[in-house]
Design a protein around this motif. Sequence first.
Motif, PDB file in Angstrom:
ATOM      1  N   LEU A   1      -1.384  23.132  -3.518  1.00 27.00           N
ATOM      2  CA  LEU A   1      -2.174  23.329  -2.306  1.00 27.00           C
ATOM      3  C   LEU A   1      -2.826  22.039  -1.824  1.00 27.00           C
ATOM      4  CD1 LEU A   1      -3.928  26.730  -3.129  1.00 27.00           C
ATOM      5  CD2 LEU A   1      -2.046  26.337  -1.530  1.00 27.00           C
ATOM      6  N   VAL A   2      -3.125  21.113  -2.750  1.00 27.54           N
ATOM      7  CA  VAL A   2      -3.900  19.935  -2.395  1.00 27.54           C
ATOM      8  C   VAL A   2      -3.042  18.686  -2.185  1.00 27.54           C
ATOM      9  CG1 VAL A   2      -4.362  18.903  -4.677  1.00 27.54           C
ATOM     10  CG2 VAL A   2      -6.150  18.882  -2.919  1.00 27.54           C
ATOM     11  N   TRP A   3      -1.747  18.755  -2.510  1.00 28.98           N
ATOM     12  CA  TRP A   3      -0.948  17.531  -2.472  1.00 28.98           C
ATOM     13  C   TRP A   3      -0.904  16.854  -1.098  1.00 28.98           C
ATOM     14  CZ3 TRP A   3       3.187  16.603   0.656  1.00 28.98           C
ATOM     15  CH2 TRP A   3       3.834  17.693   1.241  1.00 28.98           C
ATOM     16  N   PRO A   4      -0.949  17.606   0.037  1.00 21.05           N
ATOM     17  CA  PRO A   4      -0.957  16.885   1.320  1.00 21.05           C
ATOM     18  C   PRO A   4      -2.152  15.950   1.465  1.00 21.05           C
ATOM     19  CG  PRO A   4      -0.418  19.189   1.652  1.00 21.05           C
ATOM     20  CD  PRO A   4      -0.879  19.061   0.238  1.00 21.05           C
ATOM     21  N   ALA A   5      -3.286  16.343   0.884  1.00 21.34           N
ATOM     22  CA  ALA A   5      -4.473  15.483   0.956  1.00 21.34           C
ATOM     23  C   ALA A   5      -4.306  14.242   0.099  1.00 21.34           C
ATOM     24  CB  ALA A   5      -5.707  16.262   0.510  1.00 21.34           C
ATOM     25  N   LEU A   6      -3.612  14.372  -1.016  1.00 19.62           N
ATOM     26  CA  LEU A   6      -3.452  13.241  -1.927  1.00 19.62           C
ATOM     27  C   LEU A   6      -2.529  12.172  -1.365  1.00 19.62           C
ATOM     28  CD1 LEU A   6      -3.082  15.222  -5.292  1.00 19.62           C
ATOM     29  CD2 LEU A   6      -5.143  14.310  -4.233  1.00 19.62           C
ATOM     30  N   ILE A   7      -1.711  12.534  -0.373  1.00 22.42           N
ATOM     31  CA  ILE A   7      -0.793  11.564   0.222  1.00 22.42           C
ATOM     32  C   ILE A   7      -1.524  10.601   1.153  1.00 22.42           C
ATOM     33  CG2 ILE A   7       1.176  11.347   1.818  1.00 22.42           C
ATOM     34  CD1 ILE A   7       2.346  13.823   0.656  1.00 22.42           C
ATOM     35  N   ALA A   8      -2.662  11.024   1.718  1.00 22.21           N
ATOM     36  CA  ALA A   8      -3.367  10.227   2.726  1.00 22.21           C
ATOM     37  C   ALA A   8      -3.681   8.803   2.249  1.00 22.21           C
ATOM     38  CB  ALA A   8      -4.641  10.945   3.166  1.00 22.21           C
ATOM     39  N   PRO A   9      -4.349   8.610   1.081  1.00 23.19           N
ATOM     40  CA  PRO A   9      -4.630   7.227   0.657  1.00 23.19           C
ATOM     41  C   PRO A   9      -3.361   6.430   0.376  1.00 23.19           C
ATOM     42  CG  PRO A   9      -5.180   8.789  -1.090  1.00 23.19           C
ATOM     43  CD  PRO A   9      -4.916   9.583   0.153  1.00 23.19           C
ATOM     44  N   VAL A  10      -2.327   7.092  -0.144  1.00 24.03           N
ATOM     45  CA  VAL A  10      -1.059   6.401  -0.395  1.00 24.03           C
ATOM     46  C   VAL A  10      -0.447   5.935   0.918  1.00 24.03           C
ATOM     47  CG1 VAL A  10       1.264   6.643  -1.347  1.00 24.03           C
ATOM     48  CG2 VAL A  10      -0.670   7.755  -2.478  1.00 24.03           C
ATOM     49  N   LEU A  11      -0.530   6.779   1.944  1.00 30.37           N
ATOM     50  CA  LEU A  11       0.000   6.442   3.256  1.00 30.37           C
ATOM     51  C   LEU A  11      -0.736   5.243   3.852  1.00 30.37           C
ATOM     52  CD1 LEU A  11       1.928   7.383   5.570  1.00 30.37           C
ATOM     53  CD2 LEU A  11       0.011   8.722   6.441  1.00 30.37           C
ATOM     54  N   VAL A  12      -2.061   5.257   3.768  1.00 28.34           N
ATOM     55  CA  VAL A  12      -2.863   4.179   4.342  1.00 28.34           C
ATOM     56  C   VAL A  12      -2.642   2.874   3.590  1.00 28.34           C
ATOM     57  CG1 VAL A  12      -5.216   3.361   4.724  1.00 28.34           C
ATOM     58  CG2 VAL A  12      -4.621   5.720   5.268  1.00 28.34           C
ATOM     59  N   LEU A  13      -2.813   2.902   2.260  1.00 24.87           N
ATOM     60  CA  LEU A  13      -2.660   1.678   1.461  1.00 24.87           C
ATOM     61  C   LEU A  13      -1.228   1.154   1.511  1.00 24.87           C
ATOM     62  CD1 LEU A  13      -4.767   2.162  -1.804  1.00 24.87           C
ATOM     63  CD2 LEU A  13      -5.037   0.405  -0.065  1.00 24.87           C
ATOM     64  N   GLY A  14      -0.275   2.051   1.375  1.00 28.24           N
ATOM     65  CA  GLY A  14       1.117   1.627   1.388  1.00 28.24           C
ATOM     66  C   GLY A  14       1.502   0.982   2.696  1.00 28.24           C
ATOM     67  N   GLY A  15       1.025   1.532   3.798  1.00 29.45           N
ATOM     68  CA  GLY A  15       1.340   0.962   5.102  1.00 29.45           C
ATOM     69  C   GLY A  15       0.740  -0.413   5.304  1.00 29.45           C
ATOM     70  N   ILE A  16      -0.528  -0.585   4.873  1.00 26.45           N
ATOM     71  CA  ILE A  16      -1.188  -1.883   5.025  1.00 26.45           C
ATOM     72  C   ILE A  16      -0.526  -2.932   4.147  1.00 26.45           C
ATOM     73  CG2 ILE A  16      -3.349  -3.144   4.667  1.00 26.45           C
ATOM     74  CD1 ILE A  16      -4.857  -0.599   5.369  1.00 26.45           C
ATOM     75  N   LEU A  17      -0.350  -2.610   2.871  1.00 25.29           N
ATOM     76  CA  LEU A  17       0.186  -3.591   1.926  1.00 25.29           C
ATOM     77  C   LEU A  17       1.672  -3.846   2.156  1.00 25.29           C
ATOM     78  CD1 LEU A  17      -1.608  -2.295  -1.288  1.00 25.29           C
ATOM     79  CD2 LEU A  17      -2.239  -4.235   0.148  1.00 25.29           C
ATOM     80  N   GLY A  18       2.381  -2.872   2.708  1.00 27.23           N
ATOM     81  CA  GLY A  18       3.790  -3.064   2.994  1.00 27.23           C
ATOM     82  C   GLY A  18       4.050  -3.800   4.293  1.00 27.23           C
ATOM     83  N   GLY A  19       2.984  -4.141   5.025  1.00 30.64           N
ATOM     84  CA  GLY A  19       3.138  -4.861   6.278  1.00 30.64           C
ATOM     85  C   GLY A  19       3.632  -3.990   7.417  1.00 30.64           C
ATOM     86  N   ILE A  20       3.587  -2.667   7.236  1.00 28.81           N
ATOM     87  CA  ILE A  20       4.067  -1.760   8.279  1.00 28.81           C
ATOM     88  C   ILE A  20       3.061  -1.687   9.422  1.00 28.81           C
ATOM     89  CG2 ILE A  20       4.785   0.609   8.769  1.00 28.81           C
ATOM     90  CD1 ILE A  20       5.569   0.858   5.815  1.00 28.81           C
ATOM     91  N   PHE A  21       1.759  -1.675   9.082  1.00 26.54           N
ATOM     92  CA  PHE A  21       0.738  -1.675  10.113  1.00 26.54           C
ATOM     93  C   PHE A  21      -0.528  -2.343   9.590  1.00 26.54           C
ATOM     94  CE2 PHE A  21       1.395   2.783   8.559  1.00 26.54           C
ATOM     95  CZ  PHE A  21       0.380   2.828   7.618  1.00 26.54           C
ATOM     96  N   THR A  22      -1.404  -2.726  10.530  1.00 21.49           N
ATOM     97  CA  THR A  22      -2.676  -3.350  10.184  1.00 21.49           C
ATOM     98  C   THR A  22      -3.686  -2.281   9.777  1.00 21.49           C
ATOM     99  OG1 THR A  22      -3.535  -3.217  12.443  1.00 21.49           O
ATOM    100  CG2 THR A  22      -2.228  -5.166  11.878  1.00 21.49           C
ATOM    101  N   ALA A  23      -4.877  -2.725   9.360  1.00 21.18           N
ATOM    102  CA  ALA A  23      -5.923  -1.773   8.973  1.00 21.18           C
ATOM    103  C   ALA A  23      -6.326  -0.899  10.162  1.00 21.18           C
ATOM    104  CB  ALA A  23      -7.136  -2.523   8.432  1.00 21.18           C
TER     105      ALA A  23
END
Length: 430
Positions: free
Chosen positions: A219-241
Amino acid sequence: MTLVLLFALLLGLITVGIPILLVMGVVGLAGMLTQPALVPALFPQKMFAMLDNFSLLALPYFILAGELISRGGISKRLVEFAEAVVGHWRGGLGHASIVSSMVFAGVSGSSVADTSAIGSILVPAMKSRGYKPGFAAALVACAGTIGAIIPPSMTMIVYGSMSNVSIGGLFLGGIIPGVLIGIGLMIVVALYARHPDFPELRRTTGKFMLMVVVKAAVLVWPALIAPVLVLGGILGGIFTATEAGVVACFYGFFIGFFVYRTVKLRDLPEIFVQAGITTALVSGIIGVAGAFGWLLAYLNFNDLVLNAIGSVAGTRIAVLLIMMAIMLVLTMFVDSMAILIIMIPVAVIIGRKFGIDDFHLGLLMVMATQIGSTTPPVAVLLFVATSIAGCTYNETVRYCWAFIAAEVAVLVLVILIPELATWIPRMVLG
């Protein structure tokens, strides 16, 4: 002499109950009027100059994302997940509140949002199980500090934008210290559970059941993806902060509207208004504190602090201990965000002179300001938790000191072992 009078006026106005935003504006203007070379119009100019920073554009988006996610019912599911994992321990609800705060920190980015969201669910539950209201409020408030330490973090965005330090690197550096604070708070709860005056902490919520944990995790896994999405995108150079904040907004809406179906279209105006109010308040503090900080720099405050610290400390550890002690004392009387903004320029100068790592210094300052949010008399998180618990402020203060001591112990540990804050950023960023 002018500096002494300004700080005396600052503390005096705060003592009589005037809001910090107005106090800093009044004191800043008064300080400029004492300088013949300055004109009052310079103060608003410096306010706007402080806010004229591209990185700060991320703030309103992360604030809106936090509102969307909070309204989306994620906090309730996080609490259910935490109870399933640690509820069978002594003081299970206390441990669950800490675990919930640690996980919700990766979603909200705000200590106030963390305290409000988790506290509104767990404080009534703890009271119904016989927990002392002041104890429950103190625990939830101190656990809420993790909200701005485990990434993402609005406080780190402010620090990174003002000090030109990688926001993504600061996010990474907050992982280990945030987890350590959670562990420290859980140790305090475990010690309280052995005390004869807290028999309610010996009760548990049942036995550990793997299937219940799995069901809660689903039930909670969609919420757990949020920080991974944000950090992964920033560190992967996909988008800025800043772009990461926009992505977090869309993701928060998607989860609340399509997955959990707890956010309705009719709720959006209220969500936008609340996010706008919070953004205006935070931006106002940043602007006024930045202008006040510029005035202090003009009056050679930075040089005075640098010389004073340099005269009594010769090592990096000693310098950091003194700086953090100063910040902990100041945040007892002045809003923690305002203190952070005022101290960033002088802290960066001191850090560069003594060769202190940028991520290490940034994480320590963020940690100190968050701990300051729980230290009386000016402690916004204690006020929030006290209002939720429906007890007196003095009752909450009575139980907060053991939790604050645990957080300060972690702060000292990170000072003594810089790798706790710098290892992950260096491994990822190089």
